[in-house]
Design a protein around this motif. Structure first.
Motif, PDB file in Angstrom:
ATOM      1  N   THR A   1       0.994  10.683   7.110  1.00 32.50           N
ATOM      2  CA  THR A   1       1.762  10.443   5.893  1.00 32.50           C
ATOM      3  C   THR A   1       1.322   9.124   5.262  1.00 32.50           C
ATOM      4  OG1 THR A   1       3.468   9.419   7.260  1.00 32.50           O
ATOM      5  CG2 THR A   1       3.787  11.732   6.645  1.00 32.50           C
ATOM      6  N   SER A   2       1.531   9.011   3.950  1.00 26.42           N
ATOM      7  CA  SER A   2       1.000   7.846   3.237  1.00 26.42           C
ATOM      8  C   SER A   2       2.039   7.092   2.427  1.00 26.42           C
ATOM      9  CB  SER A   2      -0.129   8.291   2.304  1.00 26.42           C
ATOM     10  OG  SER A   2       0.350   9.190   1.321  1.00 26.42           O
ATOM     11  N   TYR A   3       3.322   7.445   2.587  1.00 24.83           N
ATOM     12  CA  TYR A   3       4.329   6.749   1.798  1.00 24.83           C
ATOM     13  C   TYR A   3       4.498   5.316   2.279  1.00 24.83           C
ATOM     14  CZ  TYR A   3       7.457   7.610   5.760  1.00 24.83           C
ATOM     15  OH  TYR A   3       8.031   7.644   7.014  1.00 24.83           O
ATOM     16  N   ALA A   4       5.108   4.520   1.443  1.00 23.60           N
ATOM     17  CA  ALA A   4       5.351   3.126   1.790  1.00 23.60           C
ATOM     18  C   ALA A   4       6.603   2.651   1.050  1.00 23.60           C
ATOM     19  CB  ALA A   4       4.154   2.265   1.407  1.00 23.60           C
ATOM     20  N   PRO A   5       7.349   1.710   1.621  1.00 30.19           N
ATOM     21  CA  PRO A   5       7.094   1.063   2.910  1.00 30.19           C
ATOM     22  C   PRO A   5       7.403   2.007   4.066  1.00 30.19           C
ATOM     23  CG  PRO A   5       9.180   0.327   2.025  1.00 30.19           C
ATOM     24  CD  PRO A   5       8.559   1.172   0.953  1.00 30.19           C
ATOM     25  N   MET A   6       6.765   1.730   5.195  1.00 28.55           N
ATOM     26  CA  MET A   6       6.942   2.563   6.375  1.00 28.55           C
ATOM     27  C   MET A   6       7.120   1.656   7.591  1.00 28.55           C
ATOM     28  SD  MET A   6       4.300   5.369   7.993  1.00 28.55           S
ATOM     29  CE  MET A   6       4.207   6.301   6.467  1.00 28.55           C
ATOM     30  N   ASP A   7       8.155   1.962   8.380  1.00 27.15           N
ATOM     31  CA  ASP A   7       8.380   1.212   9.609  1.00 27.15           C
ATOM     32  C   ASP A   7       7.590   1.861  10.737  1.00 27.15           C
ATOM     33  OD1 ASP A   7       9.993   0.860  12.326  1.00 27.15           O
ATOM     34  OD2 ASP A   7      10.460  -0.852  11.038  1.00 27.15           O
ATOM     35  N   ILE A   8       6.674   1.090  11.318  1.00 29.10           N
ATOM     36  CA  ILE A   8       5.851   1.588  12.418  1.00 29.10           C
ATOM     37  C   ILE A   8       5.960   0.614  13.577  1.00 29.10           C
ATOM     38  CG2 ILE A   8       3.551   2.337  13.126  1.00 29.10           C
ATOM     39  CD1 ILE A   8       2.873   2.686  10.162  1.00 29.10           C
ATOM     40  N   ALA A   9       6.667   1.029  14.609  1.00 28.87           N
ATOM     41  CA  ALA A   9       6.827   0.212  15.817  1.00 28.87           C
ATOM     42  C   ALA A   9       7.308  -1.195  15.500  1.00 28.87           C
ATOM     43  CB  ALA A   9       5.505   0.151  16.579  1.00 28.87           C
ATOM     44  N   GLY A  10       8.242  -1.302  14.561  1.00 29.65           N
ATOM     45  CA  GLY A  10       8.811  -2.595  14.233  1.00 29.65           C
ATOM     46  C   GLY A  10       8.095  -3.337  13.131  1.00 29.65           C
ATOM     47  N   TYR A  11       6.969  -2.835  12.679  1.00 30.42           N
ATOM     48  CA  TYR A  11       6.257  -3.444  11.561  1.00 30.42           C
ATOM     49  C   TYR A  11       6.596  -2.672  10.287  1.00 30.42           C
ATOM     50  CZ  TYR A  11       3.218  -5.887  14.901  1.00 30.42           C
ATOM     51  OH  TYR A  11       2.727  -6.669  15.903  1.00 30.42           O
ATOM     52  N   GLU A  12       6.972  -3.356   9.246  1.00 23.32           N
ATOM     53  CA  GLU A  12       7.190  -2.702   7.960  1.00 23.32           C
ATOM     54  C   GLU A  12       5.900  -2.793   7.165  1.00 23.32           C
ATOM     55  OE1 GLU A  12       9.678  -4.073   4.369  1.00 23.32           O
ATOM     56  OE2 GLU A  12      11.056  -2.850   5.571  1.00 23.32           O
ATOM     57  N   VAL A  13       5.210  -1.671   7.038  1.00 29.17           N
ATOM     58  CA  VAL A  13       3.878  -1.646   6.443  1.00 29.17           C
ATOM     59  C   VAL A  13       3.964  -1.150   5.018  1.00 29.17           C
ATOM     60  CG1 VAL A  13       1.526  -0.790   6.701  1.00 29.17           C
ATOM     61  CG2 VAL A  13       2.941  -1.161   8.727  1.00 29.17           C
ATOM     62  N   ASN A  14       3.226  -1.801   4.124  1.00 28.48           N
ATOM     63  CA  ASN A  14       3.215  -1.442   2.711  1.00 28.48           C
ATOM     64  C   ASN A  14       1.826  -1.032   2.259  1.00 28.48           C
ATOM     65  OD1 ASN A  14       5.970  -2.299   1.470  1.00 28.48           O
ATOM     66  ND2 ASN A  14       5.392  -4.008   2.809  1.00 28.48           N
ATOM     67  N   ASN A  15       1.768  -0.216   1.234  1.00 30.28           N
ATOM     68  CA  ASN A  15       0.560   0.013   0.460  1.00 30.28           C
ATOM     69  C   ASN A  15       0.764  -0.667  -0.884  1.00 30.28           C
ATOM     70  OD1 ASN A  15      -0.495   1.699   2.474  1.00 30.28           O
ATOM     71  ND2 ASN A  15       0.594   3.465   1.609  1.00 30.28           N
ATOM     72  N   PHE A  16      -0.246  -1.329  -1.357  1.00 30.96           N
ATOM     73  CA  PHE A  16      -0.053  -2.125  -2.557  1.00 30.96           C
ATOM     74  C   PHE A  16       0.377  -1.266  -3.752  1.00 30.96           C
ATOM     75  CE2 PHE A  16      -1.314  -4.157  -6.464  1.00 30.96           C
ATOM     76  CZ  PHE A  16      -0.862  -5.448  -6.293  1.00 30.96           C
ATOM     77  N   ASP A  17      -0.263  -0.088  -3.916  1.00 35.45           N
ATOM     78  CA  ASP A  17       0.045   0.716  -5.102  1.00 35.45           C
ATOM     79  C   ASP A  17       1.333   1.521  -4.959  1.00 35.45           C
ATOM     80  OD1 ASP A  17      -0.680   2.758  -3.370  1.00 35.45           O
ATOM     81  OD2 ASP A  17      -2.677   2.982  -4.249  1.00 35.45           O
ATOM     82  N   SER A  18       1.900   1.562  -3.747  1.00 37.06           N
ATOM     83  CA  SER A  18       3.173   2.253  -3.490  1.00 37.06           C
ATOM     84  C   SER A  18       3.136   3.734  -3.826  1.00 37.06           C
ATOM     85  CB  SER A  18       4.310   1.581  -4.288  1.00 37.06           C
ATOM     86  OG  SER A  18       4.426   0.229  -3.936  1.00 37.06           O
ATOM     87  N   ILE A  19       1.943   4.307  -3.882  1.00 35.71           N
ATOM     88  CA  ILE A  19       1.828   5.728  -4.195  1.00 35.71           C
ATOM     89  C   ILE A  19       1.933   6.554  -2.926  1.00 35.71           C
ATOM     90  CG2 ILE A  19       0.224   7.513  -4.992  1.00 35.71           C
ATOM     91  CD1 ILE A  19      -0.819   5.594  -7.028  1.00 35.71           C
ATOM     92  N   ASN A  20       2.714   7.596  -2.968  1.00 37.68           N
ATOM     93  CA  ASN A  20       2.781   8.547  -1.870  1.00 37.68           C
ATOM     94  C   ASN A  20       1.780   9.666  -2.140  1.00 37.68           C
ATOM     95  OD1 ASN A  20       3.472  10.167   0.295  1.00 37.68           O
ATOM     96  ND2 ASN A  20       5.117  11.182  -0.872  1.00 37.68           N
ATOM     97  N   ARG A  21       0.718   9.712  -1.368  1.00 38.86           N
ATOM     98  CA  ARG A  21      -0.292  10.742  -1.541  1.00 38.86           C
ATOM     99  C   ARG A  21      -0.029  11.940  -0.635  1.00 38.86           C
ATOM    100  NH1 ARG A  21      -2.966   5.820  -2.159  1.00 38.86           N
ATOM    101  NH2 ARG A  21      -4.201   5.679  -4.076  1.00 38.86           N
ATOM    102  N   GLY A  22       1.113  11.962   0.007  1.00 36.25           N
ATOM    103  CA  GLY A  22       1.427  13.041   0.921  1.00 36.25           C
ATOM    104  C   GLY A  22       0.718  12.853   2.253  1.00 36.25           C
ATOM    105  N   TYR A  23       0.486  13.971   2.926  1.00 38.93           N
ATOM    106  CA  TYR A  23      -0.275  13.931   4.172  1.00 38.93           C
ATOM    107  C   TYR A  23      -1.760  13.892   3.806  1.00 38.93           C
ATOM    108  CZ  TYR A  23       3.504  14.646   7.477  1.00 38.93           C
ATOM    109  OH  TYR A  23       4.618  14.481   8.252  1.00 38.93           O
ATOM    110  N   ILE A  24      -2.408  12.811   4.120  1.00 40.31           N
ATOM    111  CA  ILE A  24      -3.804  12.640   3.721  1.00 40.31           C
ATOM    112  C   ILE A  24      -4.706  12.594   4.945  1.00 40.31           C
ATOM    113  CG2 ILE A  24      -3.242  11.466   1.566  1.00 40.31           C
ATOM    114  CD1 ILE A  24      -3.860   8.806   2.968  1.00 40.31           C
ATOM    115  N   ASP A  25      -5.927  13.060   4.766  1.00 41.92           N
ATOM    116  CA  ASP A  25      -6.888  13.016   5.873  1.00 41.92           C
ATOM    117  C   ASP A  25      -7.516  11.632   5.954  1.00 41.92           C
ATOM    118  OD1 ASP A  25      -8.856  12.875   3.899  1.00 41.92           O
ATOM    119  OD2 ASP A  25      -9.332  15.003   4.016  1.00 41.92           O
ATOM    120  N   LEU A  26      -8.329  11.432   6.978  1.00 43.51           N
ATOM    121  CA  LEU A  26      -8.886  10.108   7.220  1.00 43.51           C
ATOM    122  C   LEU A  26      -9.931   9.719   6.188  1.00 43.51           C
ATOM    123  CD1 LEU A  26      -9.178  10.040  11.126  1.00 43.51           C
ATOM    124  CD2 LEU A  26      -7.387   9.098   9.652  1.00 43.51           C
TER     125      LEU A  26
END
Length: 797
Positions: free
Chosen positions: A458-483
């Motif tokens: 998943t690519s949404y933001a902000p996202m809590d991952i193991a206690g880290y709140e991670v952001n993407n600068f553009d805040s765009i949700n691209r859905g489930y994206i491949d690598l």
């Protein structure tokens, strides 16, 4: 008659002087008694004598002995199981005596045949010349010989006394060669103490004045013979004076006069006792013991010399105790090191010292040194690195390193504008937080495991991952994206999830295998290391990405192609062995993902070189550093930029300059890379990267972020086209497509100072580096989550 009977009796029993007995003795190999019979038969031999057979006569025994003599007398008869295989004392003494006679004879012949040459017949100390890779274009010269010959009889007596005490305390009593000193040095070295040499002062003088740098036993033998002859032909004062005029004292100075000027700023006739002791003490390794380089070691050598002068009776202990360590002037760099080439010359020198060359050999050995630096590429690198706006702050540093992927040789390197002004190489000595340039390491680690390029997150933001709140600068949700998509747009949330699934330690392992040193600051196994919390130097990152470009083959970079000595012999060749550290197909897949960065992602400016290229942008937290590292199949180049304040502190480049704000990896670093690489590949054939693995079908589940978790809720399950191609107009209305010249809207979590004005450009395409001010999508990566263990865990990728 008794003899005859005894002989016939032994013959009858098979033990006579005939063939049977001789065969049995030789074949059995047993020792014999004094009677000629095997020792274990001695009792029966005595019994035979009692029956009237008698003992063998001396003549008979002698005859038997003569028949058994052999040239190779091993194993020896009559000895024990060990001694029978060891030489006798007569043999040992005979061999030693023969060797001694042969050695004396050989030495006498050599003494008669070797003539003392005139000094003018031998090239004394010659400066070493460094050229670019073409072997013709000069880069610089190491220590053009700086020597002033003087009449050493006018020097104060303590000058010569200090040198004798430090270098050869038995100088006035030996004959040019000192067996006692040689044995003492050998014993000291065998005990594991600091290595000592056995050369006398006269032998050192011969080496420098007559024979040049010597190596090997034959050279040392000739040196010893010449030392003996010169000691017979010249007085000790003449030898000492010539030695003082020729010896190397460091700082490019040959002879005591230049040394006095370089270290103390006055003539040698004004040298004090303390100054003389310092100069004498550093002679064996002046480059390492220069007080400006190693003051503690220099003082230890100074104290040692004074102690030996007291021991020799040259001064008293009271005189030594009154002395103070002398002050020296700072060394001056010559114009040889001026400009950008100074950094290259310093690197060449460092590599040669690491390879075992001495400072004396480098500065006075007359070496012809060919570097790996291409003269045209180096010129292009300097032009590109210095092509910045006029309002660029003085504290901005740019580093560029370009490596030939096939060999590991450094093709071009920019470490700064002037080595004399700043003797610190921005490419090899400075460190800057790597940002998203670390994402390919996580990708490679994942591809070595269970992941494929079709693995999705998943690519949404902000996202809590193991206690880290991670952001993407553009805040765009691209859905489930491949690598591939996650790499193309440098999506932080997807990559932190990937790093969590693979394991942060796997990223560290990959980075080390690729070429990053074990002691890279901040390179630790924490979850956000994928966002580039570590701070490598730019040259190391070029080395690591070159390993990707070569399909997983690692080569240590080098800058010296070869070295030819004054005699025309090649004495050094640069470069080492290669090692396959990652599977080639894994690298092919990672490279494919990185090509998308150039073909339409965060590093799209680099596509202007007009051929297949791959790379990754990177911007650290608060824009304290910005990167682009990329490659074509033949060449890998890294570009890093950062700013230093007046007090040496890191300065944020968020405000930018030249109409660009903030300074991110997709801005000036990618511009510099593109300008340089356009010239670098101009004459190279176009080559394609290896084919990626065949795509696999992957079920795409619906995206599930809540309205609070993302700024844009997906309305339906994304299709393959929607997740791998450019987003629709609806998805891109939040961000512009061109680099803003005024502040932009803040991200969901405010990591840095972001713009406040809305741009007016048509926002119908996927945001790029230029669109959002963070071409890597990583500078505003973390919220207030725990950042422990990750260096600057709030830093960008």
């Amino acid at each position: 008659m008794a003899q005859g009977r005894g002989s016939s009796g032994r013959g009858a029993s098979g033990q006579g002087a005939g063939g049977p007995k001789r065969r049995s003795v030789r074949e059995s190999g047993v020792s014999t008694s004094g009677t000629g019979a095997p020792s274990w038969k001695s009792t029966s031999g005595a019994a035979a004598g009692a029956k009237g057979t008698g003992s063998r006569s001396a003549a008979s025994s002698g005859a038997a002995t003569k028949t058994r003599k052999r040239f190779w007398n091993y194993p020896r008869r009559g000895k024990g199981p060990v001694l029978r295989w060891l030489p006798g004392w007569r043999f040992v003494l005979g061999t030693a005596g023969l060797g001694l006679v042969a050695g004396v004879l050989l030495f006498a012949i050599a003494y008669a045949l070797i003539d003392v040459p005139e000094p003018d017949d031998i090239a004394l100390a010659e400066g070493s010349t460094v050229t670019f890779s073409d072997g013709e274009t000069p880069m610089g010269t190491f220590a053009e010989v700086d020597r002033d010959l003087i009449d050493t009889s006018e020097l104060p007596e303590h000058v010569g006394a200090a040198i004798v005490a430090s270098e050869d305390r038995r100088f006035y009593s030996n004959v040019g060669v000192d067996p006692v000193g040689i044995l003492r040095a050998l014993w000291n070295n065998l005990r594991g103490n600091d290595t000592q040499g056995g050369s006398t002062l006269t032998m050192q003088y011969v080496e420098r004045y007559y024979t040049g740098q010597t190596s090997g036993y034959l050279d040392k033998f000739r040196e010893a013979v010449l030392a003996l002859k010169i000691d017979q032909q010249q007085s000790k004062e003449e030898i000492l004076g010539a030695y003082m005029n020729t010896i190397y004292f460091g700082r490019g100075a040959y002879g005591i006069e230049r040394a006095s000027q370089e270290y103390f700023g006055h003539p040698a006739t004004e040298l004090t006792l303390s100054e003389s002791a310092l100069l004498a003490g550093i002679i064996p390794s002046p480059g390492n013991w220069d007080p400006a380089v190693a003051p503690d070691q220099a003082q230890a050598r100074w104290e040692r010399t004074l102690a030996f002068m007291v021991e020799n009776g040259a001064i008293t202990q009271a005189e030594a105790d009154e002395l103070e360590f002398p002050e020296v002037v700072e060394p001056e760099r010559t114009d040889t090191y001026g400009g950008p080439n100074g950094y290259l010359l310093a690197m060449v020198r460092d590599e040669l010292v690491a390879a075992g060359f001495t400072e004396d050999e480098i500065d006075g050995g007359g070496l012809q040194i060919t570097s790996t630096i291409d003269p045209q590429l180096q010129e292009e690198a300097v032009v590109a690195a210095e092509n910045l706006p006029e309002d660029t702050p003085d504290g901005v540093r740019v580093a560029l390193t370009s490596i030939d992927n096939e060999t590991g040789g450094i093709a071009a390197l920019y470490g700064g504008p002037d080595y004399i002004e700043r003797q610190r190489n921005a490419a090899t000595q400075d460190n800057a937080q790597g940002g998203s340039t670390f994402k390919p390491f996580a990708l490679i680690a994942a591809l070595e495991g269970e992941a494929t390029l079709e693995t999705r997150y998943t690519s949404y933001a902000p996202m809590d991952i193991a206690g880290y709140e991670v952001n993407n600068f553009d805040s765009i949700n691209r859905g489930y994206i491949d690598l591939v998509t996650a790499t193309k747009y440098s999506v932080n949330t997807a990559y932190v999830q990937l790093n969590s699934a693979t394991g942060p330690e796997a990223l560290v392992d990959v980075a080390h295998r690729m070429g990053l040193p074990e002691d890279t600051p901040g390179l630790e196994g924490n979850l956000v290391n994928v966002l580039g919390t570590a701070s490598p130097n730019p040259a190391d990152m070029a080395e690591a990405y070159s390993t990707i470009a070569t399909g997983g083959v690692h080569r240590d970079p080098y800058i010296v192609e070869d070295v030819v000595n004054a005699g025309g012999d090649t004495v050094y060749t640069g470069g080492g062995e290669s090692e396959q550290v990652v599977d080639p197909q894994v690298m092919a897949d990672a490279t494919y993902a990185m090509t998308q960065v150039v073909e339409g992602g965060t590093g799209s400016t680099a596509a202007a070189i007009g051929r297949p290229a791959a790379g990754k942008t990177g911007s650290s937290n608060d824009y304290r550093s910005a990167w682009f590292v990329g490659f074509v199949p033949q060449i890998t180049t890294s570009v890093a930029m950062y700013q230093i304040g007046e007090d040496g502190e890191e300065v944020s480049m968020v405000d930018g300059w030249g109409g660009v704000a903030p300074i991110s990896g997709g801005s000036y670093p990618t511009d510099i890379w593109t300008e340089y690489m356009t010239a670098a590949v101009a004459d190279l054939p176009v080559e394609e990267f290896p084919e990626r693995s065949a795509p696999e079908y992957v079920y795409v589940p619906p995206s599930r972020p809540t309205e609070e978790e993302t700024t844009q809720e997906p309305t339906e399950e994304p299709t393959e086209e929607e997740t791998t191609e450019e987003p629709t107009e609806e998805e891109t209305t939040e961000e512009p497509t061109e680099e803003p010249t005024t502040p932009e809207p803040e991200p969901t979590e405010e990591p840095t100072e972001e713009p406040t004005e809305e741009p007016t450009e048509d926002p119908t395409e996927e945001p790029t580096d230029e669109a959002n001010g963070d071409p890597d999508g990583d500078a505003g990566l973390l919220g207030s989550g725990d950042s422990s263990g990750g260096g600057d865990a709030s830093g960008g990728g």
